[in-house]
Design an enzyme around this catalytic site. Structure first.
Site, PDB file in Angstrom:
ATOM      1  N   HIS A  62       0.801  -1.235   0.000  1.00  0.00           N
ATOM      2  CA  HIS A  62       0.000   0.000   0.000  1.00  0.00           C
ATOM      3  C   HIS A  62       0.830   1.280   0.000  1.00  0.00           C
ATOM      4  CE1 HIS A  62       0.026  -0.344   4.694  1.00  0.00           C
ATOM      5  NE2 HIS A  62       1.033   0.403   4.286  1.00  0.00           N
ATOM      6  N   HIS A 106      -2.474   4.313   9.776  1.00  0.00           N
ATOM      7  CA  HIS A 106      -1.140   4.790  10.149  1.00  0.00           C
ATOM      8  C   HIS A 106      -1.273   6.051  11.009  1.00  0.00           C
ATOM      9  CE1 HIS A 106      -0.587   2.395   6.482  1.00  0.00           C
ATOM     10  NE2 HIS A 106       0.667   2.207   6.824  1.00  0.00           N
ATOM     11  N   HIS A 112       9.877  -3.998   4.422  1.00  0.00           N
ATOM     12  CA  HIS A 112      10.312  -2.603   4.475  1.00  0.00           C
ATOM     13  C   HIS A 112      10.554  -2.145   5.898  1.00  0.00           C
ATOM     14  CE1 HIS A 112       5.881  -2.122   4.748  1.00  0.00           C
ATOM     15  NE2 HIS A 112       5.946  -0.813   4.871  1.00  0.00           N
ATOM     16  N   GLU A 164       3.450  -5.661   8.743  1.00  0.00           N
ATOM     17  CA  GLU A 164       2.157  -5.444   8.071  1.00  0.00           C
ATOM     18  C   GLU A 164       1.669  -6.729   7.387  1.00  0.00           C
ATOM     19  OE1 GLU A 164       2.467  -0.655   7.009  1.00  0.00           O
ATOM     20  OE2 GLU A 164       2.808  -2.088   5.402  1.00  0.00           O
TER      21      GLU A 164
HETATM   22  C1  DHB Z   1       6.161   3.543   2.955  1.00  0.00           C
HETATM   23  C2  DHB Z   1       5.552   2.296   3.123  1.00  0.00           C
HETATM   24  C3  DHB Z   1       4.482   2.150   4.010  1.00  0.00           C
HETATM   25  O1  DHB Z   1       3.877   0.949   4.248  1.00  0.00           O
HETATM   26  C4  DHB Z   1       3.975   3.255   4.681  1.00  0.00           C
HETATM   27  O2  DHB Z   1       2.887   3.075   5.452  1.00  0.00           O
HETATM   28  C5  DHB Z   1       4.579   4.496   4.521  1.00  0.00           C
HETATM   29  C6  DHB Z   1       5.664   4.634   3.654  1.00  0.00           C
HETATM   30  C7  DHB Z   1       7.308   3.719   2.004  1.00  0.00           C
HETATM   31  O3  DHB Z   1       7.853   2.737   1.494  1.00  0.00           O
HETATM   32  O4  DHB Z   1       7.673   4.864   1.746  1.00  0.00           O
HETATM   33 FE    FE Z   2       2.314   1.082   5.806  1.00  0.00          FE
END
Ligand code: DHB
Ligand code: FE
Length: 288
Positions: free
Chosen positions: A16, A63, A201, A248
């Protein structure tokens, strides 16, 4: 015999990343950085047009937009008729408001809570990139003359931001309870369940930018073929292997747990690195 109750026909899994939403909104999808990512969703948009559900049950995480440290529901079901895209600092995304399905949502809340899962019932909230970016990726930008998403959506928010977070095992079992709830709804609705967020991530600290292709692809393999065993993976493994925001991915297990116990048909599988700081994964599974 004609079916009289609702059923889950398919599940969709996708990252997302908020920058994906910005790329769409700012007309950058054909730029060299973004083109390969959006190419991976072309057939998915066609699949959704061909397999249009009556309702999407969309598992995502907020978030710190609708919720904050003041109130941290582990699982929250949206029972409202309408949800507004939130302002995440750059103004709300120029996407349609989300129409809910209060009747089905209330039925699922009743069934799942009676099945021993504590849900928070949310009658009013805004929705952030966790929910709007998956809709944009799968539906494209709705035309101005019919500015709406293709069907009602039930938002289902999971806390994966503030510890303690729910285990993969609990998420998988919750998916099973959601399946039972949908199948006991007395209207022949075609329901899709979407699991969103991930893949690997990490957004902060010395490991910011961490991506783990091998772990992600193994996760996709196991999500397809042995989800119940995958659900036993403890949260610390997600954080160590897939980064702090890799957690996540437990949300994908809710969608997978809601699928039939028979092996699903894999309609699409896509993996792309990177989009912003994130490894993007995407699957479409159909029930047989
Ligand atoms: C990013 C990824 C995320 O899941 C998020 O909530 C905010 C930023 C990113 O990769 O920049
Ligand atoms: Fe996220």
């Amino acid at each position: 015999m004609e079916r009289t109750s609702a059923r889950i026909t398919a599940s969709v899994y996708t990252s997302h990343v908020p920058a994906i939403g910005a790329a769409i909104d700012q007309g950058k999808t054909h730029e060299p950085y973004w083109q390969p990512l959006f190419a991976g969703y072309e057939s998915s948009k066609q699949w959704l047009r061909d397999n249009r559900p009556d309702v999407i049950f969309l598992v995502y995480n907020d978030h710190a937009t609708a919720f904050s440290l003041d109130l941290i529901p582990t699982f929250a079901i949206g029972t409202a008729a309408r949800y507004q895209p939130a302002d995440e600092g750059w103004g709300p995304r120029p996407v349609p408001a989300v129409q809910g399905h209060p009747e089905l949502a209330a039925h699922i809340a009743h069934s799942v809570i009676q099945d021993d899962f504590d849900l928070t019932i949310v009658n009013r909230m805004d929705v952030d990139h966790g929910l709007t970016v998956p809709l944009s990726l799968m539906c494209g930008q709705p035309p101005k003359e019919a500015f709406a998403w293709p069907c009602p959506v039930i938002p289902f928010a999971v806390n994966v931001v503030q510890y303690p977070v729910p285990s993969g095992r609990r998420c998988f079992n919750l998916g099973r309870a959601i399946r039972k709830a949908v199948e006991s709804y007395d209207e022949p609705l075609n329901v899709q369940i979407w699991g969103t967020g991930g893949m690997s991530h990490q957004l902060q600290g010395p490991r910011a930018g961490l991506i783990n292709r091998e772990w992600d692809n193994r996760f996709l393999d196991r999500l397809i073929s042995e989800p119940e065993a995958l659900a036993q993976v403890p949260h610390i493994d997600y954080v160590r292997e897939a980064g702090s925001e890799g957690i996540e991915l437990v949300m994908w297990l809710i969608a997978r747990g809601a699928m039939s116990d028979n092996a699903p048909v894999v309609k699409h599988r896509f993996y792309h690195v990177p989009a912003s700081n994130t490894a993007v994964g995407h699957l479409i599974l159909e029930n047989t």
